[in-house]
Design a protein around this motif. Structure first.
Motif, mmCIF file in Angstrom:
data_model
loop_
_atom_site.group_PDB
_atom_site.id
_atom_site.type_symbol
_atom_site.label_atom_id
_atom_site.label_comp_id
_atom_site.label_asym_id
_atom_site.label_seq_id
_atom_site.Cartn_x
_atom_site.Cartn_y
_atom_site.Cartn_z
ATOM 1 N N SER A 1 0.826 -1.211 0.000
ATOM 2 C CA SER A 1 0.000 0.000 0.000
ATOM 3 C C SER A 1 0.862 1.262 0.000
ATOM 4 O O SER A 1 1.882 1.334 0.685
ATOM 5 C CB SER A 1 -0.921 0.017 1.227
ATOM 6 N N LEU A 2 0.434 2.242 -0.785
ATOM 7 C CA LEU A 2 1.053 3.575 -0.816
ATOM 8 C C LEU A 2 2.544 3.532 -1.155
ATOM 9 O O LEU A 2 3.323 4.359 -0.677
ATOM 10 C CB LEU A 2 0.841 4.279 0.532
ATOM 11 N N ARG A 3 2.947 2.599 -1.988
ATOM 12 C CA ARG A 3 4.373 2.516 -2.330
ATOM 13 C C ARG A 3 4.829 3.765 -3.083
ATOM 14 O O ARG A 3 5.982 4.210 -2.944
ATOM 15 C CB ARG A 3 4.657 1.264 -3.149
ATOM 16 N N GLU A 4 3.936 4.374 -3.887
ATOM 17 C CA GLU A 4 4.317 5.589 -4.609
ATOM 18 C C GLU A 4 4.558 6.749 -3.641
ATOM 19 O O GLU A 4 5.551 7.478 -3.756
ATOM 20 C CB GLU A 4 3.218 5.977 -5.610
ATOM 21 N N LEU A 5 3.659 6.903 -2.678
ATOM 22 C CA LEU A 5 3.805 7.984 -1.708
ATOM 23 C C LEU A 5 5.060 7.784 -0.871
ATOM 24 O O LEU A 5 5.783 8.747 -0.567
ATOM 25 C CB LEU A 5 2.570 8.038 -0.806
ATOM 26 N N ARG A 6 5.343 6.550 -0.514
ATOM 27 C CA ARG A 6 6.546 6.253 0.250
ATOM 28 C C ARG A 6 7.803 6.628 -0.549
ATOM 29 O O ARG A 6 8.736 7.233 -0.017
ATOM 30 C CB ARG A 6 6.578 4.766 0.612
ATOM 31 N N THR A 7 7.806 6.307 -1.829
ATOM 32 C CA THR A 7 8.962 6.596 -2.680
ATOM 33 C C THR A 7 9.224 8.093 -2.783
ATOM 34 O O THR A 7 10.369 8.555 -2.637
ATOM 35 C CB THR A 7 8.739 6.012 -4.088
ATOM 36 N N VAL A 8 8.171 8.889 -3.041
ATOM 37 C CA VAL A 8 8.390 10.327 -3.206
ATOM 38 C C VAL A 8 8.720 10.997 -1.882
ATOM 39 O O VAL A 8 9.497 11.974 -1.840
ATOM 40 C CB VAL A 8 7.178 11.009 -3.881
ATOM 41 N N PHE A 9 8.177 10.499 -0.784
ATOM 42 C CA PHE A 9 8.548 11.049 0.521
ATOM 43 C C PHE A 9 10.046 10.880 0.751
ATOM 44 O O PHE A 9 10.735 11.809 1.181
ATOM 45 C CB PHE A 9 7.776 10.341 1.641
ATOM 46 N N TYR A 10 10.548 9.685 0.490
ATOM 47 C CA TYR A 10 11.968 9.430 0.704
ATOM 48 C C TYR A 10 12.834 10.352 -0.150
ATOM 49 O O TYR A 10 13.827 10.929 0.322
ATOM 50 C CB TYR A 10 12.300 7.972 0.385
ATOM 51 N N SER A 11 12.475 10.520 -1.424
ATOM 52 C CA SER A 11 13.312 11.328 -2.318
ATOM 53 C C SER A 11 13.281 12.803 -1.940
ATOM 54 O O SER A 11 14.322 13.475 -1.928
ATOM 55 C CB SER A 11 12.859 11.136 -3.772
ATOM 56 N N VAL A 12 12.095 13.325 -1.615
ATOM 57 C CA VAL A 12 11.992 14.749 -1.283
ATOM 58 C C VAL A 12 12.622 15.032 0.085
ATOM 59 O O VAL A 12 13.293 16.057 0.276
ATOM 60 C CB VAL A 12 10.522 15.209 -1.317
ATOM 61 N N GLU A 13 12.437 14.143 1.042
ATOM 62 C CA GLU A 13 13.066 14.340 2.351
ATOM 63 C C GLU A 13 14.584 14.301 2.246
ATOM 64 O O GLU A 13 15.276 15.086 2.900
ATOM 65 C CB GLU A 13 12.590 13.270 3.335
ATOM 66 N N ALA A 14 15.110 13.383 1.462
ATOM 67 C CA ALA A 14 16.560 13.287 1.307
ATOM 68 C C ALA A 14 17.114 14.558 0.695
ATOM 69 O O ALA A 14 18.190 15.043 1.077
ATOM 70 C CB ALA A 14 16.909 12.079 0.437
ATOM 71 N N GLU A 15 16.375 15.132 -0.231
ATOM 72 C CA GLU A 15 16.843 16.341 -0.908
ATOM 73 C C GLU A 15 16.695 17.584 -0.043
ATOM 74 O O GLU A 15 17.601 18.420 0.024
ATOM 75 C CB GLU A 15 16.055 16.522 -2.214
ATOM 76 N N ARG A 16 15.582 17.709 0.657
ATOM 77 C CA ARG A 16 15.281 18.955 1.365
ATOM 78 C C ARG A 16 15.626 18.925 2.848
ATOM 79 O O ARG A 16 15.902 19.966 3.434
ATOM 80 C CB ARG A 16 13.796 19.308 1.192
ATOM 81 N N LEU A 17 15.560 17.736 3.450
ATOM 82 C CA LEU A 17 15.805 17.646 4.890
ATOM 83 C C LEU A 17 17.091 16.901 5.224
ATOM 84 O O LEU A 17 17.439 16.761 6.398
ATOM 85 C CB LEU A 17 14.615 16.965 5.578
#
Length: 316
Positions: free
Chosen positions: A169-185
């Protein structure tokens, strides 16, 4: 993953052997589920996933040649009315007890009989011949213990059916969270709490002593016009992140914009809508009874498989 195991096959009640890991904030889960129920009552609209689960449960019950006498329904208060409408009258249990993991006072306000977590249901002997748990088990701290508790309040040859969100479930949301957090946070955090997969569900049913265990999967994709609508569906089901290890920092408007832009760049369809995958696992098992079918002992077959298939047996 740990479990509460029975002290002996004849004990009748579970004796905790280990303390379950504290993965989820149980009090926060209870608060968020109560809020979700209030929103559903106010809007007169059930959470997005409830009608789908009601249809699945109705199909399963109609395939079983039995009328259940006393049922325990664990889930949001709007689930049972929907299931009841989908079932013919002769499939309605004689007595229905409704439970959900919200505060007992809130439970009474919503017409529920029990306010308790799935892994903390009152165990006072086998009294139900049907238990249905609806999208509730995926965020309990002691999932094996919850399954075991339900088995101990089932009468012999009673049926347990449970739906829960699976690991896909929500594998797409999990993927984009990881990428954006790694870049911004500068790092990643568990924005979406862990969920079990198909094989783990099957192992749990066997481990907790259910007879004739079956696990099947309902996988589907939903298209959303905006990320906020997807997040709204998650909140309306009471399933926003309640992991103890969650990142508690407030997400800024700029972060959310970046998150939606990354989502659209990676997971959108030709119509420009973002796609979200869901997986609902259905776990089905029976309280053991002598009348149930049992597998034959190894070596007890009276015919070779090659003879039954009309094939030539080749020794290796």
């Amino acid at each position: 993953m740990t479990a509460s195991e029975p002290s002996s096959p004849q004990s009748g009640t579970p004796t905790p052997q280990k303390t379950a890991p504290h993965v989820f904030d149980a009090e926060l889960r209870r608060i968020r589920r109560a809020r979700a129920v209030r929103r559903a009552v106010k809007s007169d609209k059930p959470a997005f996933f409830i009608p789908r689960c009601a249809e699945d449960a109705a199909d399963r019950m109609q395939d079983i040649n039995r009328r259940f006498e006393r049922a325990l329904i664990i889930g949001p208060p709007d689930f049972w009315p929907q299931l009841r409408e989908l079932l013919p009258t002769d499939k309605h249990p004689t007595t229905v007890v409704q439970a959900y993991d919200i505060d007992p006072d809130d439970a009474a306000d919503f017409g529920l009989d029990i306010g308790a977590p799935d892994d903390g249901l009152p165990i006072d002997g086998p009294k139900y011949d049907l238990i249905i748990s609806v999208l509730s088990l995926h965020s309990v701290n002691d999932l094996p213990g919850a399954l075991l508790n339900m088995r101990h309040i089932l009468k012999a040859d009673g049926l347990m059916m449970a739906s829960l969100f699976g690991g896909d479930s929500l594998r797409e949301l999990r993927t984009v969270f990881y990428s954006v957090e790694a870049e911004r946070l500068g790092g990643m955090s568990p924005r979406i709490f862990p969920m079990i997969d198909f094989s783990q569900a099957a192992q749990l049913l066997q481990r907790t002593g259910y007879a004739l265990p079956v696990v099947d999967t309902d996988r589907f994709t939903v298209n959303y016009g905006a990320l906020s609508t997807l997040i709204g569906d998650i909140r309306d089901s009471g399933d926003s992140n309640v992991a103890v290890a969650r990142d508690r920092r407030h997400l800024s408007r700029d972060f959310l914009k970046a998150l939606e832009a990354a989502y659209r760049a990676q997971f959108s369809n030709e119509a420009g809508k973002i796609t979200a995958s869901f997986e609902i696992l259905w776990m089905t098992g029976w309280a053991p009874h002598d009348s149930q079918q049992k597998p034959l002992k190894p070596g007890s077959a009276k015919m070779r498989l090659s003879d039954a298939l009309g094939a030539k047996e080749i020794k290796i």
